[in-house]
Design a protein around this motif. Structure first.
Motif, short mmCIF file in Angstrom:
data_model
loop_
_atom_site.label_atom_id
_atom_site.label_comp_id
_atom_site.label_asym_id
_atom_site.label_seq_id
_atom_site.Cartn_x
_atom_site.Cartn_y
_atom_site.Cartn_z
N ASN A 142 0.83 -1.21 0.00
CA ASN A 142 0.00 0.00 0.00
C ASN A 142 0.87 1.26 0.00
O ASN A 142 0.57 2.24 -0.71
N GLU A 143 1.94 1.23 0.77
CA GLU A 143 2.89 2.34 0.78
C GLU A 143 3.56 2.48 -0.59
O GLU A 143 3.75 3.59 -1.10
N ALA A 144 3.88 1.34 -1.23
CA ALA A 144 4.49 1.37 -2.57
C ALA A 144 3.55 2.01 -3.58
O ALA A 144 3.98 2.78 -4.45
N TYR A 145 2.24 1.73 -3.49
CA TYR A 145 1.27 2.35 -4.39
C TYR A 145 1.27 3.87 -4.24
O TYR A 145 1.22 4.61 -5.23
N GLU A 146 1.34 4.34 -2.99
CA GLU A 146 1.36 5.80 -2.76
C GLU A 146 2.63 6.41 -3.35
O GLU A 146 2.60 7.49 -3.94
N ARG A 147 3.74 5.73 -3.20
CA ARG A 147 5.00 6.22 -3.78
C ARG A 147 4.95 6.18 -5.30
O ARG A 147 5.48 7.05 -5.98
N LEU A 148 4.32 5.14 -5.84
CA LEU A 148 4.17 5.02 -7.29
C LEU A 148 3.41 6.21 -7.86
O LEU A 148 3.78 6.76 -8.91
N LEU A 149 2.36 6.63 -7.16
CA LEU A 149 1.58 7.79 -7.60
C LEU A 149 2.42 9.06 -7.66
O LEU A 149 2.19 9.93 -8.49
N LYS A 150 3.41 9.15 -6.79
CA LYS A 150 4.28 10.34 -6.75
C LYS A 150 5.50 10.18 -7.67
O LYS A 150 6.32 11.09 -7.75
N GLY A 151 5.63 9.03 -8.32
CA GLY A 151 6.80 8.78 -9.15
C GLY A 151 8.05 8.55 -8.33
O GLY A 151 9.17 8.74 -8.81
N ASP A 152 7.88 8.13 -7.08
CA ASP A 152 9.00 7.97 -6.16
C ASP A 152 9.53 6.53 -6.19
O ASP A 152 9.46 5.80 -5.21
N VAL A 153 10.03 6.11 -7.36
CA VAL A 153 10.65 4.79 -7.46
C VAL A 153 11.60 4.79 -8.65
O VAL A 153 11.30 5.38 -9.69
N LYS A 154 12.75 4.17 -8.47
CA LYS A 154 13.70 4.02 -9.58
C LYS A 154 13.97 2.54 -9.79
O LYS A 154 14.77 1.97 -9.08
N TYR A 155 13.34 1.90 -10.78
CA TYR A 155 12.29 2.45 -11.63
C TYR A 155 11.07 1.54 -11.56
O TYR A 155 10.06 1.79 -12.14
N ARG A 156 11.24 0.43 -10.83
CA ARG A 156 10.15 -0.52 -10.71
C ARG A 156 10.22 -1.19 -9.34
O ARG A 156 11.27 -1.70 -8.95
N PHE A 157 9.10 -1.19 -8.62
CA PHE A 157 9.03 -2.00 -7.40
C PHE A 157 8.89 -3.47 -7.80
O PHE A 157 8.15 -3.80 -8.74
N VAL A 158 9.58 -4.34 -7.07
CA VAL A 158 9.41 -5.77 -7.24
C VAL A 158 9.19 -6.38 -5.86
O VAL A 158 9.94 -6.09 -4.91
N ILE A 159 8.16 -7.20 -5.75
CA ILE A 159 7.83 -7.83 -4.47
C ILE A 159 8.60 -9.14 -4.33
O ILE A 159 8.57 -9.99 -5.23
N ASP A 160 9.30 -9.27 -3.22
CA ASP A 160 9.92 -10.54 -2.85
C ASP A 160 8.79 -11.39 -2.26
O ASP A 160 8.35 -11.17 -1.13
N MET A 161 8.31 -12.36 -3.02
CA MET A 161 7.12 -13.09 -2.59
C MET A 161 7.37 -14.03 -1.41
O MET A 161 6.42 -14.54 -0.82
N ALA A 162 8.65 -14.22 -1.05
CA ALA A 162 8.94 -14.98 0.18
C ALA A 162 8.31 -14.29 1.38
O ALA A 162 7.97 -14.93 2.39
N SER A 163 8.12 -12.96 1.27
CA SER A 163 7.54 -12.20 2.38
C SER A 163 6.08 -12.57 2.66
O SER A 163 5.58 -12.35 3.75
N LEU A 164 5.42 -13.17 1.66
CA LEU A 164 4.02 -13.58 1.86
C LEU A 164 3.93 -14.72 2.87
O LEU A 164 2.89 -14.92 3.49
N LYS A 165 5.03 -15.45 3.00
CA LYS A 165 5.03 -16.56 3.98
C LYS A 165 5.15 -16.04 5.41
O LYS A 165 4.89 -16.74 6.37
N ASN A 166 5.60 -14.77 5.53
CA ASN A 166 5.75 -14.18 6.87
C ASN A 166 4.40 -13.70 7.39
O ASN A 166 3.54 -13.29 6.63
#
Length: 354
Positions: A328-352
């Motif tokens: 959700n925080e990444a989406y807000e940053r995406l709206l502001k163009g605050d990423v160089k240049y693509r967010f990628v989710i480490d899906m291992a985190s879904l197990k946490n």
């Protein structure tokens, strides 16, 4: 049809945040490949769809169509993949396979409509939308699964499944090659891939940006020249000089200013998706027999060709890795163009646990 229950991250409504949820996936049928998802890129389309900004979305919505993972199971008739293979899934998981465009390998333009990786009616599970890559695993027909080159970093490869093919396809279609001068407009998730791919195709790459702070960055990505698009003098210097322009800007902008930079018979292809129509002056295209075009992702064969090309030239996306709990925080940053240049989710985190 037999299903299995897995963990995912998605939303139940346009104005609700993304949260952990359980979804049903079909068990592998004879032609299916079951993939454990290792990484999933975050595309602007994910945000627009989750928030129902591109027409009514289907809920629950689990976004994600830049998927890289490992094959954990294959159906009895699968011939293209085996358990342990590193594979990718892009923006579609099926199409009609019978229309003229599917027959030509242009499944993205399927006449009845391709089946999107998420937010499409699921052909196998009635009254259920397809669910994307913000999940533990996915089951996809082998004909819509892609092979990942072994030399590429897996996380940084994920965005190639959308951003990579979205820029490769028009550059390939308009035959960008050595001796051509190519403009890339906008240096974001799409534009930074456009610079890398056009350069690898042998073109002289001219990057256009509204921000002087991006000059050094554009050069680092491979641009030969950088132009401040707000500077009329700098823009005038390129009038009639470019063979092709890839426009990756999603905000409102003056398309006529860029059409003026094309040579006779030059083309500008739009891959950004501005919300409002862009006015095109008749004389911007009449004078010089110029073309203003668009392009959408690529077919399965072309997407594999793009991955192989990127493997050969060692091209991946510039990424920032996140845990799924920070989406959700990444989406807000995406709206502001605050990423160089693509967010990628480490899906291992879904197990946490959250």
């Amino acid at each position: 049809m037999e299903t299995t229950n897995i963990k995912a991250f998605g939303t139940e409504a346009a104005n609700a945040p993304l949260n952990e949820m359980n979804i049903n996936r079909r068990k592998a049928t004879p032609h299916d490949v079951e993939i454990e998802i290792l990484f999933c890129g975050v595309c602007h389309s994910d945000l627009h769809t989750a928030r129902s900004e591109w027409g009514p979305s289907m809920y629950p919505c689990v976004p994600g169509h830049e998927i890289v993972g490992r094959v954990v199971n294959v159906g009895g008739h699968v011939s293209k993949f085996k358990v342990g293979d590193l594979v990718g899934v892009g923006c579609m998981v099926d199409s009609c396979r019978e229309c003229q465009y599917c027959q030509e390998g242009l499944e993205q333009y399927c006449e009845p409509g391709m089946t999107g990786t998420y937010n499409s009616p699921d052909k196998h599970l009635q009254d259920t939308p397809t669910f994307g890559g913000y999940s533990e695993s996915i089951v996809v027909d082998e004909n819509y699964v892609l092979r990942i080159p072994e030399n590429l970093d897996l996380a940084a490869t994920a965005p190639l499944l959308c951003a990579g093919i979205t820029t490769y396809s028009p550059l390939h279609h308009w035959k960008v090659s050595q001796g051509m001068k190519v403009g890339i407009v906008g240096i974001g998730g799409l534009g930074h891939m456009g610079i890398k791919i056009a350069k690898a195709m042998g073109a002289t790459v001219v990057a256009f940006t509204t921000s002087e702070s991006k000059f050094a960055e554009a050069k680092r990505l491979g641009a030969d020249e950088v132009v401040l698009s707000k500077d009329a003098g700098q823009m005038a210097a390129y009038r009639g000089k470019l063979h092709f322009i890839l426009d990756a800007v999603s905000a409102e902008h003056d398309i006529n200013a860029y059409l003026a930079l094309l040579r006779v018979d030059g083309s500008l292809a739009l891959v950004g998706a501005p919300e409002q129509p862009l006015p095109v002056a008749a004389f911007s295209i009449i004078m010089g027999r110029k073309s203003f075009a668009g392009s959408m992702i690529g077919g399965i064969a072309e997407t594999q060709e793009m991955l192989d090309f990127c493997g050969e030239h060692n091209i991946t996306a510039d990424i920032e890795m996140i845990d799924i709990q920070n989406i959700n925080e990444a989406y807000e940053r995406l709206l502001k163009g605050d990423v160089k240049y693509r967010f990628v989710i480490d899906m291992a985190s879904l197990k946490n646990k959250n």
